[in-house]
Design a protein around this motif. Structure first.
Motif, mmCIF file in Angstrom:
data_model
loop_
_atom_site.group_PDB
_atom_site.id
_atom_site.type_symbol
_atom_site.label_atom_id
_atom_site.label_comp_id
_atom_site.label_asym_id
_atom_site.label_seq_id
_atom_site.Cartn_x
_atom_site.Cartn_y
_atom_site.Cartn_z
ATOM 1 N N PHE A 30 -0.146 1.184 -10.243
ATOM 2 C CA PHE A 30 -1.006 1.430 -9.086
ATOM 3 C C PHE A 30 -2.414 0.916 -9.335
ATOM 4 O O PHE A 30 -2.981 1.140 -10.396
ATOM 5 N N ASP A 31 -2.967 0.234 -8.345
ATOM 6 C CA ASP A 31 -4.359 -0.216 -8.340
ATOM 7 C C ASP A 31 -5.084 0.647 -7.320
ATOM 8 O O ASP A 31 -4.847 0.536 -6.124
ATOM 9 N N GLU A 32 -5.964 1.537 -7.798
ATOM 10 C CA GLU A 32 -6.677 2.433 -6.885
ATOM 11 C C GLU A 32 -7.776 1.701 -6.113
ATOM 12 O O GLU A 32 -8.453 2.302 -5.292
ATOM 13 N N GLU A 33 -7.942 0.419 -6.375
ATOM 14 C CA GLU A 33 -8.905 -0.437 -5.682
ATOM 15 C C GLU A 33 -10.356 -0.061 -5.962
ATOM 16 O O GLU A 33 -11.241 -0.418 -5.222
ATOM 17 N N ASN A 34 -10.589 0.685 -7.016
ATOM 18 C CA ASN A 34 -11.950 0.951 -7.457
ATOM 19 C C ASN A 34 -12.107 0.488 -8.907
ATOM 20 O O ASN A 34 -12.941 0.978 -9.639
ATOM 21 N N GLY A 35 -11.229 -0.430 -9.286
ATOM 22 C CA GLY A 35 -11.246 -0.943 -10.648
ATOM 23 C C GLY A 35 -10.425 -0.114 -11.614
ATOM 24 O O GLY A 35 -10.403 -0.396 -12.803
ATOM 25 N N ARG A 51 0.868 -1.174 0.000
ATOM 26 C CA ARG A 51 0.000 0.000 0.000
ATOM 27 C C ARG A 51 0.905 1.223 0.000
ATOM 28 O O ARG A 51 1.801 1.344 0.831
ATOM 29 N N ALA A 52 0.678 2.132 -0.973
ATOM 30 C CA ALA A 52 1.540 3.301 -1.088
ATOM 31 C C ALA A 52 0.846 4.388 -1.893
ATOM 32 O O ALA A 52 -0.153 4.146 -2.557
ATOM 33 N N ALA A 53 1.417 5.582 -1.817
ATOM 34 C CA ALA A 53 0.929 6.719 -2.589
ATOM 35 C C ALA A 53 1.918 7.032 -3.702
ATOM 36 O O ALA A 53 3.118 6.789 -3.570
ATOM 37 N N SER A 54 1.394 7.574 -4.783
ATOM 38 C CA SER A 54 2.251 8.061 -5.854
ATOM 39 C C SER A 54 2.669 9.478 -5.499
ATOM 40 O O SER A 54 1.835 10.382 -5.449
#
Length: 86
Positions: free
Chosen positions: A69-74, A44-47
């Motif tokens: 990155f997978d924003e976890e909203n598809g 888990r990380a930020a860009s």
């Protein structure tokens, strides 16, 4: 000079029985498709370059390391390069 921008991409991924996800290919809006040679890490990380958070996959594509990155909203994105006129 190069700036970074958030580039949303299409990702083909394999979802494993243990609940993990392994991205396999990335397709850009110009229909270029790149095979992911290896997933080195997922955390888990930020860009810090373009903003956004989620799961950051450190992947190898054509011998180069990059972040996916997978924003976890598809929605998936990469930190794309854009040339800036000087």
């Amino acid at each position: 000079m190069e700036e970074r921008r958030k580039v949303y991409v299409e990702v083909r991924a394999r979802h494993l029985i243990d609940g993990t996800c392994r991205p396999e290919t990335i397709k850009f809006e110009n229909d270029e498709v790149y095979e992911i040679d290896r997933v080195k890490q997922c955390c888990r990380a930020a860009s810090t370059k373009v903003g956004g958070t989620g799961l950051r996959y450190t992947v190898m594509i054509c011998g180069k390391e990059t972040y996916l990155f997978d924003e976890e909203n598809g929605k998936w994105f990469v930190e794309g390069k854009s040339r800036v006129a000087t």
